[in-house]
Design a protein around this motif. Structure first.
Motif, mmCIF file in Angstrom:
data_model
loop_
_atom_site.group_PDB
_atom_site.id
_atom_site.type_symbol
_atom_site.label_atom_id
_atom_site.label_comp_id
_atom_site.label_asym_id
_atom_site.label_seq_id
_atom_site.Cartn_x
_atom_site.Cartn_y
_atom_site.Cartn_z
ATOM 1 N N VAL A 1 0.863 -1.178 0.000
ATOM 2 C CA VAL A 1 0.000 0.000 0.000
ATOM 3 C C VAL A 1 0.899 1.227 0.000
ATOM 4 C CG1 VAL A 1 -1.704 1.350 1.293
ATOM 5 C CG2 VAL A 1 -1.935 -1.136 1.147
ATOM 6 N N LEU B 1 -6.352 2.404 -7.128
ATOM 7 C CA LEU B 1 -6.781 3.407 -6.160
ATOM 8 C C LEU B 1 -7.818 2.762 -5.270
ATOM 9 C CD1 LEU B 1 -6.813 6.380 -5.148
ATOM 10 C CD2 LEU B 1 -8.668 6.761 -6.789
ATOM 11 N N LEU B 2 -7.593 2.806 -3.960
ATOM 12 C CA LEU B 2 -8.534 2.178 -3.037
ATOM 13 C C LEU B 2 -9.661 3.140 -2.703
ATOM 14 C CD1 LEU B 2 -6.058 0.341 -0.638
ATOM 15 C CD2 LEU B 2 -7.232 -0.524 -2.670
ATOM 16 N N GLU B 3 -10.875 2.609 -2.716
ATOM 17 C CA GLU B 3 -12.059 3.414 -2.428
ATOM 18 C C GLU B 3 -13.009 2.613 -1.557
ATOM 19 O OE1 GLU B 3 -12.635 6.257 -6.159
ATOM 20 O OE2 GLU B 3 -12.777 4.145 -6.710
ATOM 21 N N GLU C 1 -12.895 -0.884 1.125
ATOM 22 C CA GLU C 1 -11.524 -1.366 0.957
ATOM 23 C C GLU C 1 -10.522 -0.290 1.384
ATOM 24 O OE1 GLU C 1 -9.080 -3.982 -2.323
ATOM 25 O OE2 GLU C 1 -10.619 -2.615 -3.048
ATOM 26 N N ARG C 2 -10.817 0.966 1.034
ATOM 27 C CA ARG C 2 -9.950 2.061 1.443
ATOM 28 C C ARG C 2 -9.988 2.242 2.961
ATOM 29 N NH1 ARG C 2 -9.114 6.729 3.658
ATOM 30 N NH2 ARG C 2 -7.638 8.165 2.718
ATOM 31 N N GLU C 3 -11.175 2.176 3.536
ATOM 32 C CA GLU C 3 -11.305 2.369 4.982
ATOM 33 C C GLU C 3 -10.520 1.309 5.758
ATOM 34 O OE1 GLU C 3 -12.412 5.227 6.126
ATOM 35 O OE2 GLU C 3 -12.769 5.667 4.008
ATOM 36 N N TRP D 1 -6.878 2.145 5.317
ATOM 37 C CA TRP D 1 -6.519 3.339 6.088
ATOM 38 C C TRP D 1 -6.330 2.991 7.562
ATOM 39 C CZ3 TRP D 1 -4.232 7.688 5.408
ATOM 40 C CH2 TRP D 1 -4.312 8.694 6.354
ATOM 41 N N ARG E 1 -4.932 9.869 -0.860
ATOM 42 C CA ARG E 1 -5.109 8.711 -1.740
ATOM 43 C C ARG E 1 -4.290 7.522 -1.241
ATOM 44 N NH1 ARG E 1 -4.258 11.949 -7.461
ATOM 45 N NH2 ARG E 1 -6.346 12.868 -7.544
ATOM 46 N N LEU E 2 -4.877 6.349 -1.339
ATOM 47 C CA LEU E 2 -4.193 5.090 -1.046
ATOM 48 C C LEU E 2 -4.232 4.222 -2.295
ATOM 49 C CD1 LEU E 2 -5.702 4.043 2.419
ATOM 50 C CD2 LEU E 2 -3.648 5.387 1.978
ATOM 51 N N ARG F 1 -3.080 0.306 -3.800
ATOM 52 C CA ARG F 1 -2.540 -1.038 -3.572
ATOM 53 C C ARG F 1 -1.793 -1.434 -4.834
ATOM 54 N NH1 ARG F 1 -6.495 -3.724 -1.236
ATOM 55 N NH2 ARG F 1 -5.449 -3.467 0.760
#
Length: 172
Positions: free
Chosen positions: A75, A114-116, A119-121, A124, A146-147, A149
């Motif tokens: 990540v 881009l994680l959203e 999946e992003r949470e 994070w 922005r994160l 993977r």
């Protein structure tokens, strides 16, 4: 020692100086050692990302801290040291997700996602447990950090849901 470095890296003075010093030092040492040494990785794991420039189309090499995940993915956090603008490398990955990383002396072709959403949470939360100063960086900026993977291209892309991520203080 890790807590001291976390406190220093959360400071505004660090955010002003680090973006000029750390990447330049990392790029130089990485090049001189044939990809075997990345100075900033002595504290946090790091990669050198080679992505295609969004506007130029040219290869762009950027040393970055990363959070390795079980299963062979990484990540990347677009924190920009808690500064307001998006780091250029994030725009490059959005435009051209096929990239490569230098990881521990190996060049690995990767695909960035881009994680959203959920999946992003989840990522994070893992990132904050891994390196708490990212929370300070997020609090300083109005944008949502922005994160991404990174998954090796030869990897099927599936990542087990029950993975655990170790933070810097868990490393030997």
């Amino acid at each position: 020692m890790v807590r001291v470095v976390q406190k220093v890296s959360s400071s505004r003075a660090f955010a002003k100086v680090a973006p000029r010093v750390i990447p330049a030092l990392d790029r130089t040492v990485h090049r001189l050692t044939g990809g075997r040494v990345l100075p900033a990785a002595s504290l946090l794991p790091g990669v050198v990302l080679t992505a295609t420039g969004a506007r130029s189309g040219l290869p762009r090499r950027t040393p970055l801290a990363c959070m390795p995940e079980d299963g062979g993915t990484w990540v990347l956090v677009g924190s920009n040291f808690g500064r307001p603008g998006e780091p250029a490398w994030t725009g490059n990955l959005l435009a051209h997700p096929e990239a490569s990383i230098s990881w521990r002396g190996r060049e690995i072709p990767v695909r960035a996602q881009l994680l959203e959403g959920a999946e992003r949470e989840a990522a994070w939360a893992a990132v904050l447990a891994f390196w708490p100063p990212y929370g300070t960086y997020q609090a300083r900026v109005e944008r949502r950090i922005r994160l991404f993977r990174l998954t090796p291209r030869e990897h099927p892309g599936a990542r087990p849901a029950n993975q655990t991520v170790k933070g810097p203080s868990d490393r030997q």
